[in-house]
Design a protein around this motif. Structure first.
Motif, PDB file in Angstrom:
ATOM      1  N   THR B 145       0.833  -1.212   0.000  1.00 18.08           N
ATOM      2  CA  THR B 145       0.000   0.000   0.000  1.00 18.08           C
ATOM      3  C   THR B 145       0.864   1.257   0.000  1.00 18.08           C
ATOM      4  OG1 THR B 145      -0.197  -0.363   2.376  1.00 18.08           O
ATOM      5  CG2 THR B 145      -2.104  -0.897   1.032  1.00 18.08           C
ATOM      6  N   THR B 146       2.131   1.144   0.432  1.00 15.04           N
ATOM      7  CA  THR B 146       2.983   2.325   0.465  1.00 15.04           C
ATOM      8  C   THR B 146       4.001   2.340  -0.665  1.00 15.04           C
ATOM      9  OG1 THR B 146       4.352   1.134   2.043  1.00 15.04           O
ATOM     10  CG2 THR B 146       2.807   2.735   2.945  1.00 15.04           C
ATOM     11  N   SER B 147       4.001   1.313  -1.522  1.00 14.38           N
ATOM     12  CA  SER B 147       4.959   1.267  -2.626  1.00 14.38           C
ATOM     13  C   SER B 147       4.708   2.439  -3.574  1.00 14.38           C
ATOM     14  CB  SER B 147       4.803  -0.052  -3.377  1.00 14.38           C
ATOM     15  OG  SER B 147       5.414   0.020  -4.641  1.00 14.38           O
ATOM     16  N   PRO B 148       5.752   3.246  -3.841  1.00 13.55           N
ATOM     17  CA  PRO B 148       5.545   4.411  -4.697  1.00 13.55           C
ATOM     18  C   PRO B 148       5.359   4.015  -6.159  1.00 13.55           C
ATOM     19  CG  PRO B 148       7.851   4.213  -4.108  1.00 13.55           C
ATOM     20  CD  PRO B 148       7.131   3.132  -3.369  1.00 13.55           C
ATOM     21  N   GLY B 149       4.880   4.962  -6.958  1.00 17.80           N
ATOM     22  CA  GLY B 149       4.668   4.691  -8.379  1.00 17.80           C
ATOM     23  C   GLY B 149       3.406   3.864  -8.591  1.00 17.80           C
ATOM     24  N   HIS B 150       3.269   3.367  -9.842  1.00 19.41           N
ATOM     25  CA  HIS B 150       2.040   2.660 -10.185  1.00 19.41           C
ATOM     26  C   HIS B 150       2.215   1.147 -10.284  1.00 19.41           C
ATOM     27  CE1 HIS B 150      -0.626   6.001 -10.625  1.00 19.41           C
ATOM     28  NE2 HIS B 150       0.246   6.643 -11.381  1.00 19.41           N
ATOM     29  N   GLY B 151       3.429   0.645  -9.944  1.00 17.58           N
ATOM     30  CA  GLY B 151       3.672  -0.790 -10.119  1.00 17.58           C
ATOM     31  C   GLY B 151       2.611  -1.665  -9.481  1.00 17.58           C
ATOM     32  N   VAL B 152       2.349  -1.438  -8.198  1.00 14.60           N
ATOM     33  CA  VAL B 152       1.397  -2.300  -7.493  1.00 14.60           C
ATOM     34  C   VAL B 152      -0.021  -2.115  -8.046  1.00 14.60           C
ATOM     35  CG1 VAL B 152       0.401  -2.806  -5.226  1.00 14.60           C
ATOM     36  CG2 VAL B 152       2.846  -2.426  -5.446  1.00 14.60           C
ATOM     37  N   ASP B 153      -0.312  -0.898  -8.551  1.00 16.02           N
ATOM     38  CA  ASP B 153      -1.635  -0.699  -9.176  1.00 16.02           C
ATOM     39  C   ASP B 153      -1.805  -1.629 -10.373  1.00 16.02           C
ATOM     40  OD1 ASP B 153      -2.011   1.307  -7.360  1.00 16.02           O
ATOM     41  OD2 ASP B 153      -1.317   2.883  -8.719  1.00 16.02           O
ATOM     42  N   TYR B 154      -0.719  -1.795 -11.128  1.00 17.19           N
ATOM     43  CA  TYR B 154      -0.780  -2.723 -12.265  1.00 17.19           C
ATOM     44  C   TYR B 154      -1.028  -4.149 -11.773  1.00 17.19           C
ATOM     45  CZ  TYR B 154       0.617   0.479 -15.959  1.00 17.19           C
ATOM     46  OH  TYR B 154       0.641   1.471 -16.883  1.00 17.19           O
TER      47      TYR B 154
END
Lengths: 106, 623
Positions: B145-154
């Motif tokens: 939930t705190t990972s920056p950028g959009h990687g985890v959203d993908y």
């Protein structure tokens, strides 16, 4: 002769079956309305909460069972697989709920 | 008829044919191509990881990129390679094994594939748009939930879309196996592969919703400001772990069970014996499926659930060794005294037994909760799950592909090249992963970018990397074999191995698109073998020769999946700029519009006429 007698028998049997079915349907329908009145009645009369919650849940389960078995014909033949799947799914869901209420600390 | 026409019409028409097909055999091809491609991509990521860990303090790739590599390697291999390859086998074989002309919902079958593909593409697009997901394939909160950028959203959107496809596929196979079995095929006459697909589909039906819910919560936390996993706002990060593993543990059985089924079919075919202990095998399969739901928390022993919960899950986990042991012994007894033919498929299957058993034993070691505090998050765990997933699932996929390749493509894979691919892969596999158990026991943690010099980890890691290269060589030989066989091998018989026992071997290779000219009558377990023992050529038909009703092709599944793909990008980027909501609306518009078209327009399918079928029989493409 043999041609005529068999369907006649069959028809009578079916009519009897339908009559029986109808009786069950009306009976369960009446019971369900009664349960609903009881549920509303208890809330209106402000019965003790510790009594009301489990009773409402039991009534709800019975109503769902009536709905599934009598109105949606799960009591009839050939519904084993849907029943198995529904109970399986309910078991997994229940397990998840138990986990979330007992295993996870807040 | 349709295959002949497609060949004459050229490339464009062939592509259009595959884009719109609802034929389970062509969808199997699509799953195979897509799953194979993702397998190679995931393998490449694995090689990069192994090169980075080749020597101490290596700087082949940066720490951030390494995190992306391990995350994408795991996610790709599980969701985008293993799952679709299993679906390829399911699609290619199950309708044929139960004597059906297609699956129950051909349209949904196609939709399931395209959703999976677009979900997979979406995940991999992230490499080019500023960074792939980097929170591990388990995507634990709060790291995710705190990972920056959009990687985890993908990760969230990609898996949500492809997960929907998997769920659709699972339901489809459930309904197919329940409703579409040929006359006489009772449950206890189903081939073991069909049985295991049935159990697998049930697991998909019950397990994937947990992932769907988890991903939705993650999506709202990351994109819409909710706080399900945010401890600071009253949420709880452990919820993600439970939801993920309530899905995740059944998922590993979803992966392995179909291949248990495939091994059972392969062992009995190439031992020329009926499967030893058929009913025990069925029972064991169902029991593994059932127990698979009771054990997820063994992934979380160190979370702090308390000794009672840990003990319960430890004992339940160890219990799974019992049905699995039943299976291992039944396979051995199937081979015992049989006329064994050591084909490439059989080679992979025989190699699977010791490899998987080692993985199973380390599994029981890990299940001992007290000891797990020592193993947890070390390379011991990495060694364990690669032994079961590569030694079980990947070996199984190779075995099953060799076995059913003639049924899928009408030619056998070259046996010599098949065995040549096996040896480097097999040796490399044990080189890579056996030593990792010891690296773990020596204290090497998993997911670390580098290890230090002088801690005794150099030799083990070097051996592991060398092994990985052997596996890569094996894979490349297999890919070469596919191309070589397509050019050089001659057409296979209907009963390609000569000792086929189940219904798929009763029809030509590849089957006509309506599969069976007449629905066969099943007279026992291993129906084709029963007929052969009665001295008959093929199956006894259960119906007269007549017109066959088949579903129409449709472009709508592709459009619907494209819609979700576009909407997915909209969801990811609307966080930065609300203008991206246009993509959400456009994508959802395409999806809902396609669904509307599907609902309004009647599609009653078409008939293949008796005359055409008779012509096919004369030409020898139908039987």
């Amino acid at each position: 002769m043999a041609y005529n007698s068999k369907p006649a028998h069959h028809e009578e049997y079916q009519r009897k079956q339908h009559r029986e079915e109808m009786k069950h349907q009306v009976l369960t329908f009446a019971l369900m309305i009664l349960f609903t009145f009881i549920a509303f009645g208890m809330v209106i009369m402000e019965v003790d909460t510790y009594f009301i919650i489990p009773t409402l849940i039991i009534l709800a389960i019975v109503q769902v069972a009536f709905q599934l078995y009598y109105f949606m014909h799960m009591k009839n033949k050939g519904h084993d697989m849907p029943a198995l799947m529904m109970y399986g799914g309910a078991a997994v869901a229940l397990l998840t709920i138990i986990t979330f209420t007992t295993l996870i600390w807040w | 008829m349709s295959t002949a026409v497609a060949q004459k019409r050229g490339l464009g028409a062939a592509i259009w044919d595959y884009l719109t097909t609802v034929d389970h055999k062509k969808i199997a091809h699509l799953y195979l191509y897509a799953g194979g491609l993702f397998f190679l991509i995931g393998g490449l990521e694995a090689m990069i990881i192994r090169i980075q860990l080749m020597k101490p303090d290596n700087n082949f790739i940066s720490a951030g990129l390494y995190n992306e590599m391990i995350t994408m390697h795991g996610t790709t291999m599980i969701f985008l390679a293993a799952m679709p390859l299993i679906f390829a086998l399911m699609n290619a074989v199950v309708p044929l094994q139960i004597g059906a002309r297609d699956v129950a919902f051909p349209f949904l079958n196609s939709l399931g594939f395209w959703l999976f593909l677009f979900g997979g593409l979406m995940l991999n697009v992230s490499w080019f748009t500023g960074g792939a997901p980097d929170a591990g394939w388990t995507n634990y909160a709060p790291l995710s939930t705190t990972s920056p950028g959009h990687g985890v959203d993908y990760y969230v959107m990609g898996l949500q879309i492809s997960g929907a496809g998997t769920l659709i596929g699972g339901i489809n196979f459930l309904v197919t196996i329940v409703n579409m079995r040929a006359p006489g095929m009772t449950y206890m006459r189903m081939p073991l592969f069909t049985w295991s697909v049935f159990v697998t589909s049930t697991l998909i039906l019950f397990a994937f919703p947990a992932l769907t819910v988890g991903l939705f919560l993650m999506m709202f936390d990351r994109m819409f400001g909710s706080a399900f996993f945010d401890v600071g706002l009253g949420g709880n990060a452990i919820i993600w772990e439970h939801l993920f593993w309530i899905f995740g543990h059944p998922e590993v059985y979803i992966l392995i069970l179909p291949l248990f089924g495939a091994f059972s079919d392969i062992f009995s075919t190439f031992s020329k014996k009926r499967l030893f202990g058929y009913s025990a095998m069925v029972f064991a399969t169902v029991l593994i499926g059932f127990l698979g739901f009771m054990v997820w928390a063994h992934h979380m022993f160190t979370v702090g659930m308390g000794p009672i919960a840990n003990s319960i899950f430890a004992v339940a986990t160890m219990a799974i060794a019992v049905p699995t042991g039943i299976k291992i012994f039944n396979w051995l007894f199937t081979m015992w005294g049989g006329q064994i033919k050591m084909t490439a498929a059989m080679l992979w299957s025989v190699a699977f037994i010791p490899s998987f058993t080692i993985g199973g034993m380390t599994g029981v070691m890990l299940a001992a909760a007290a000891a797990d505090y020592q193993y947890h998050d070390t390379y011991f765990v990495v060694g364990h799950f690669h032994y079961v997933i590569v030694g079980g699932v990947v070996f199984g996929i190779f075995a099953a592909l060799h076995y059913w390749w003639p049924k899928m493509f009408g030619i056998k894979l070259n046996e010599k090249l098949g065995k040549l691919a096996f040896w480097p892969f097999f040796v490399g596999f044990h080189l890579t992963f056996f030593i990792q158990h010891f690296l773990g026991l020596m204290g090497m943690p998993r997911r670390y970018w580098v290890f230090l010099e002088g801690q005794g980890l150099e030799t083990g890691n070097m051996i592991s990397t060398v092994g990985a290269f052997f596996m890569a060589i094996g894979t490349l030989i297999f890919v070469y074999n596919v191309i070589y066989s397509a050019k050089k091998e001659k057409k296979a018989d209907g009963d390609a191995w000569g000792t086929g026992r189940t219904l798929e071997w009763a029809i030509p290779s590849p089957p006509p698109h309506y599969n069976f000219v007449q629905t066969p009558l099943v007279r026992g377990l291993d129906p084709l073998w029963v007929e052969k023992m009665d001295g008959k050529e093929g199956m006894t038909p259960a119906e007269p020769l007549g017109d066959i009703h088949m579903p129409n092709a449709s472009f709508l599944p592709f459009m619907m999946s494209l819609g979700t793909f576009i909407a997915g990008f909209g969801f990811i980027y609307q966080v930065d700029n609300k203008a991206w909501l246009i993509a959400v609306f456009a994508g959802m518009g395409i999806l809902l519009g396609s669904m509307l078209v599907r609902s309004v327009k009647d599609d009653l399918g078409h008939h293949i006429h008796k005359e055409e079928i008779e012509e096919d029989i004369k030409k020898g493409v139908a039987k």
